[in-house]
Scaffold this active site. Structure first.
Site, PDB file in Angstrom:
ATOM      1  N   ARG A   1       0.833  -1.211   0.000  1.00 24.27           N
ATOM      2  CA  ARG A   1       0.000   0.000   0.000  1.00 24.27           C
ATOM      3  C   ARG A   1       0.868   1.261   0.000  1.00 24.27           C
ATOM      4  NH1 ARG A   1      -4.162  -2.232   4.547  1.00 24.27           N
ATOM      5  NH2 ARG A   1      -5.253  -3.700   3.180  1.00 24.27           N
TER       6      ARG A   1
ATOM      7  N   ARG B   1      22.513  -0.552   7.831  1.00 19.18           N
ATOM      8  CA  ARG B   1      22.843  -1.768   8.572  1.00 19.18           C
ATOM      9  C   ARG B   1      24.230  -1.752   9.127  1.00 19.18           C
ATOM     10  NH1 ARG B   1      21.097  -6.166   4.326  1.00 19.18           N
ATOM     11  NH2 ARG B   1      19.714  -4.761   3.296  1.00 19.18           N
TER      12      ARG B   1
END
Length: 107
Positions: free
Chosen positions: A34, A107
């Site tokens: 979405r 990360r």
């Protein structure tokens, strides 16, 4: 039917938690679809969507093996140890999902 349900209660509890974790991962893909306007069945979209989708897919691919090993270890070796290892595995999968979903730069 099992004579003593208590004998497998912790394995069953870990199994339910594992299913709920899979539901959570799947909902994250739905929300990402979405957010990034990626209509099913497409799996190609922005890198942010693809990371979330791939993390969920990877977790789903290993789910049958996890459940099988959890129950085999619990029934034939030690229910307590199998349940503990199962919980650690689920926590590791949760960390993996969120780590993989983030940008490689973060990360």
């Amino acid at each position: 039917m099992l004579e003593n349900v208590e004998e497998v209660a912790s394995l069953a509890a870990v199994s339910v938690l594992a299913v709920l974790e899979q539901v959570y991962f799947t909902l994250q893909v739905i929300y990402a679809r979405r957010k990034f306007s990626v209509a099913p069945p497409a799996i190609v979209g922005p890198p942010e969507f693809q990371r979330i989708h791939r993390a969920q897919s990877n977790c789903a691919e290993y789910f049958p093996m996890f459940i099988t090993v959890l129950w085999m270890a619990g029934l034939f070796f030690s229910q307590g140890l199998a349940s503990l290892c199962g919980l650690l595995y689920l926590y590791g999968r949760f960390l993996y999902f969120h780590g993989y979903s983030q940008s490689a730069d973060g990360r």
